[in-house]
Design a protein around this motif. Structure first.
Motif, PDB file in Angstrom:
ATOM      1  N   GLY A 351      -5.140   2.396   2.356  1.00  0.00           N
ATOM      2  CA  GLY A 351      -5.315   3.841   2.336  1.00  0.00           C
ATOM      3  C   GLY A 351      -4.198   4.552   1.610  1.00  0.00           C
ATOM      4  N   PRO A 352      -4.224   5.894   1.627  1.00  0.00           N
ATOM      5  CA  PRO A 352      -5.338   6.693   2.184  1.00  0.00           C
ATOM      6  C   PRO A 352      -6.560   6.623   1.284  1.00  0.00           C
ATOM      7  CG  PRO A 352      -3.735   8.144   1.175  1.00  0.00           C
ATOM      8  CD  PRO A 352      -3.152   6.764   1.098  1.00  0.00           C
ATOM      9  N   ILE A 353      -7.737   6.415   1.894  1.00  0.00           N
ATOM     10  CA  ILE A 353      -8.977   6.277   1.154  1.00  0.00           C
ATOM     11  C   ILE A 353      -9.297   7.591   0.445  1.00  0.00           C
ATOM     12  CG2 ILE A 353     -11.449   5.833   1.385  1.00  0.00           C
ATOM     13  CD1 ILE A 353     -10.732   4.072   3.801  1.00  0.00           C
ATOM     14  N   GLY A 354      -9.655   7.516  -0.826  1.00  0.00           N
ATOM     15  CA  GLY A 354      -9.954   8.715  -1.602  1.00  0.00           C
ATOM     16  C   GLY A 354      -8.747   9.264  -2.333  1.00  0.00           C
ATOM     17  N   GLY A 355      -7.573   8.751  -2.048  1.00  0.00           N
ATOM     18  CA  GLY A 355      -6.360   9.208  -2.727  1.00  0.00           C
ATOM     19  C   GLY A 355      -5.773   8.078  -3.540  1.00  0.00           C
ATOM     20  N   ASN A 356      -4.442   7.983  -3.549  1.00  0.00           N
ATOM     21  CA  ASN A 356      -3.775   6.876  -4.220  1.00  0.00           C
ATOM     22  C   ASN A 356      -3.792   5.671  -3.279  1.00  0.00           C
ATOM     23  OD1 ASN A 356      -3.104   8.422  -6.525  1.00  0.00           O
ATOM     24  ND2 ASN A 356      -1.407   9.352  -5.388  1.00  0.00           N
ATOM     25  N   GLU A 357      -4.842   4.881  -3.369  1.00  0.00           N
ATOM     26  CA  GLU A 357      -5.050   3.820  -2.398  1.00  0.00           C
ATOM     27  C   GLU A 357      -4.070   2.671  -2.628  1.00  0.00           C
ATOM     28  OE1 GLU A 357      -9.046   2.563  -1.930  1.00  0.00           O
ATOM     29  OE2 GLU A 357      -9.885   4.557  -2.280  1.00  0.00           O
ATOM     30  N   TYR A 358      -3.706   2.028  -1.538  1.00  0.00           N
ATOM     31  CA  TYR A 358      -2.856   0.853  -1.620  1.00  0.00           C
ATOM     32  C   TYR A 358      -3.176  -0.032  -0.424  1.00  0.00           C
ATOM     33  CZ  TYR A 358      -0.094   2.962   2.121  1.00  0.00           C
ATOM     34  OH  TYR A 358       0.315   3.519   3.293  1.00  0.00           O
ATOM     35  N   SER A 359      -2.761  -1.291  -0.476  1.00  0.00           N
ATOM     36  CA  SER A 359      -2.917  -2.230   0.624  1.00  0.00           C
ATOM     37  C   SER A 359      -1.554  -2.711   1.067  1.00  0.00           C
ATOM     38  CB  SER A 359      -3.763  -3.435   0.207  1.00  0.00           C
ATOM     39  OG  SER A 359      -5.091  -3.037  -0.058  1.00  0.00           O
ATOM     40  N   ASN A 360      -1.394  -2.829   2.363  1.00  0.00           N
ATOM     41  CA  ASN A 360      -0.108  -3.241   2.914  1.00  0.00           C
ATOM     42  C   ASN A 360      -0.371  -4.259   4.023  1.00  0.00           C
ATOM     43  OD1 ASN A 360       2.438  -3.530   3.900  1.00  0.00           O
ATOM     44  ND2 ASN A 360       2.774  -1.379   4.387  1.00  0.00           N
ATOM     45  N   ILE A 361      -0.001  -5.514   3.780  1.00  0.00           N
ATOM     46  CA  ILE A 361      -0.146  -6.547   4.805  1.00  0.00           C
ATOM     47  C   ILE A 361       0.962  -6.327   5.829  1.00  0.00           C
ATOM     48  CG2 ILE A 361      -0.115  -9.016   5.308  1.00  0.00           C
ATOM     49  CD1 ILE A 361      -1.159  -9.508   2.489  1.00  0.00           C
TER      50      ILE A 361
END
Length: 575
Positions: A351-361
């Protein structure tokens, strides 16, 4: 259907002569009537619904132990072995049907007349829903008289009914089955054989009908539910002993239920329920035994097949979080396996979904030991720095069995403690029978659009009603309002509750009150009390009966003038 004359050739000739004197379509009975369906045909019986003749030797679902021969009448479907029916869309439907004899002349029978039959009935919950009824008609089927019902029993049993009130008549016999509804029609149905009408004393059957209700399949770790039912057809009340035992796959026998003094009432049902948690893989046998007051055993049994368990994963968390504040989430993994295993666990925030999305394990462990029939959990904290809508994904891999398990959740991260502001604007007093107008206003402090359901309830003097509702996509940081009118048809106090519910189930609300009076004004005593508390009034006890003049503080004339006038009018009326 055939008549048997057993008194010799003379009686045969006499009966044939009498037959020529009977109306067409009437079967003459001599000493008795006997139908065992061994002709292989239902004729001359008329059948509707699922009634049909069944050859047990050739049946797809043989019952065994047929009372005589191999044929019987069955209300059921040989293709499924049940009495389930479906409409064109595959939805279960209720159904019913009749098995009706030709006209039978009872004038040849003397004394008491008895109708008996052998019955096998595997139907829903005894007689609660599925009805198995016996009728007699003396007017060629125009009207019917119910002479009794048949109970549920999963073995052949003889029933008898008194036909003496119908002697010297031509009658039709009708066996009627009705499911009552479309639910739980997946049992065998009603089987009838050896129908007999004869002279003799009425026979009253006495028996216990016992039944087990349960599923047949479960996974290890599941709790299996079983229902146990007894119906008493004895003519007296009795105390019975009830034993419910289970044999485990290991061969161990355990007692699930035991009661040595169950009171059974004549013609009534007794019921109990038992649950058992399955901790072994394999087959389980359940035995239900009832010992009556004459030490006769009545038995039924069922079985379970339990297969190896599974791994269940889920996430425990709140759905709403605040920017800059730590949020805690718990990973929960439960094993219903017989053996220990090794698992890999990975938790990812997106997230944030719809914005500058990223993934964090956020959490990862490739070798977690998960013990048999146990629970493993891990708490994870996370701080959100950007408002918005976040998705969370959990992936668990069974390293030994190479199976994957998934769970997911989401967070709505806000940059304000308030999500929705809810307000109601309205008057407080209204005249009985007239409408009062309210304005509903909602402000969103969410940074994303939200699906909402808005509902207004009115608590009236006589009860509660929902008088307004709507649902829509509420825009981020948007506002909404609507004017609603409600007719107050009762005198008294009303309460309005306005609620806003988002897709997560979180609720925000506001409330207000109304008072419905005869004139739409506040009650007289309340108005007088309020004005007298703020406005000094001159003494009016003088004998010259002068008008009372109120003194109003400077600056309040415009605000309180209507109330002052109302008070003066009220005081004049009192005088």
């Amino acid at each position: 259907m055939r008549s048997r004359l057993i008194n010799g050739l003379f009686l045969v000739i006499f009966a044939l002569g009498m037959l020529n004197m009977m109306p067409a379509g009437v079967a003459v009975l001599g000493d008795d009537l006997y139908e065992d369906f061994e002709s292989g045909s239902l004729l001359p019986w008329k059948a509707t619904g699922l009634w049909h003749i069944e050859n047990d030797d050739l049946s797809n679902h043989p019952i065994g132990n047929v009372p005589s021969g191999k044929y019987y009448a069955w209300y059921g479907d040989n293709r499924t072995g049940t009495y389930e029916t479906f409409d064109g869309f595959g939805t279960e439907t209720n159904n019913s049907g009749d098995l009706i004899s030709e006209n039978l002349d009872l004038t040849g029978l003397s004394g008491n007349i008895v109708l008996s039959l052998m019955s096998y009935a595997d139907t829903e919950l005894g007689d609660y829903y599925d009805h198995k009824m016996v009728f007699i008609s003396t007017d060629d089927g125009l009207t019917w008289t119910n002479i009794g019902n048949v109970s549920m029993h999963t073995s052949w049993y003889r029933y008898a009914f008194d036909l003496t009130p119908f002697k010297n008549n031509s009658v039709k016999v009708r066996f009627h089955f009705d499911t009552g509804d479309e639910v739980a029609n997946d049992m065998r149905g009603w089987l009838i054989d050896d129908i007999k009408i004869e002279s003799g004393e009425p026979y009253i059957p006495e028996f216990l009908s016992i039944k087990i209700y349960q599923e047949n399949y479960a996974r290890i770790g599941d709790s299996g539910w079983m229902g146990f039912e007894i119906y008493s057809a004895f003519q007296h009340n009795m105390t019975v002993q009830v034993f419910i035992t289970m044999i485990l796959p290991s061969g161990t026998e355990i007692t699930l239920y035991q009661n040595l003094s169950v009171l059974l009432f004549s013609g009534e049902f007794w019921h109990t329920e038992v649950t058992h948690t399955f901790l072994e893989v394999g087959y389980y046998d359940v035995f239900f035994t009832v010992i009556d007051d004459m030490d006769n055993p009545w038995k039924d049994d069922c079985w379970w097949e339990v297969t190896d368990g599974d791994i269940v994963v889920f996430l425990e968390q709140d759905y709403v979080a605040q920017v800059g504040k730590p949020e805690y989430l718990t990973i929960v993994i439960r094993s219903f396996l017989q053996n220990d295993t090794s698992i890999a666990v990975e938790l990812t925030f997106n997230g944030p979904i719809g914005g500058n999305e990223y993934s964090n394990i956020t959490f990862s462990d490739a070798n977690v030991t998960l013990h048999s029939m146990s629970t493993w959990s891990q708490q994870v904290s996370y701080v959100f720095y950007i408002p918005g809508y976040y998705g969370v994904e959990l992936v668990v891999r069974d390293n030994i069995n190479n199976e994957y398990y998934y769970a997911s959740c989401y967070y709505d991260v806000l940059d304000d403690d308030k999500a929705f502001e809810v307000h109601i604007h309205q008057d407080y007093y209204v005249k009985v029978g007239e409408g009062g107008t309210m304005e509903f206003v909602v402000f969103s402090h969410f940074s994303v659009d939200k699906y909402v359901y808005i509902e207004a309830k009115m608590k009236k003097p006589s009860g509660e009603v929902i008088f307004y509702n709507t649902s829509f996509l509420f825009p981020a940081f948007g506002n909404w309002s609507d004017q609603v009118e409600f007719v107050f048809d009762e005198k008294g106090s009303y309460t309005v509750i306005l609620t806003v519910t988002d897709e997560t189930g979180q609720i925000w609300d506001d409330d207000c009150w109304w008072e419905s009076t005869d004139d739409g004004l506040p009650p007289e005593n309340t108005t007088t009390s309020t004005i007298s508390a703020t406005i000094p009034v001159e003494d009016n006890t003088s004998t010259d009966d002068r008008e009372t003049t109120p003194t109003i503080s400077p600056g309040f004339e415009l605000i309180f003038l209507p109330f002052v006038l109302a008070t003066l009018i009220a005081l004049r009326k009192r005088r």
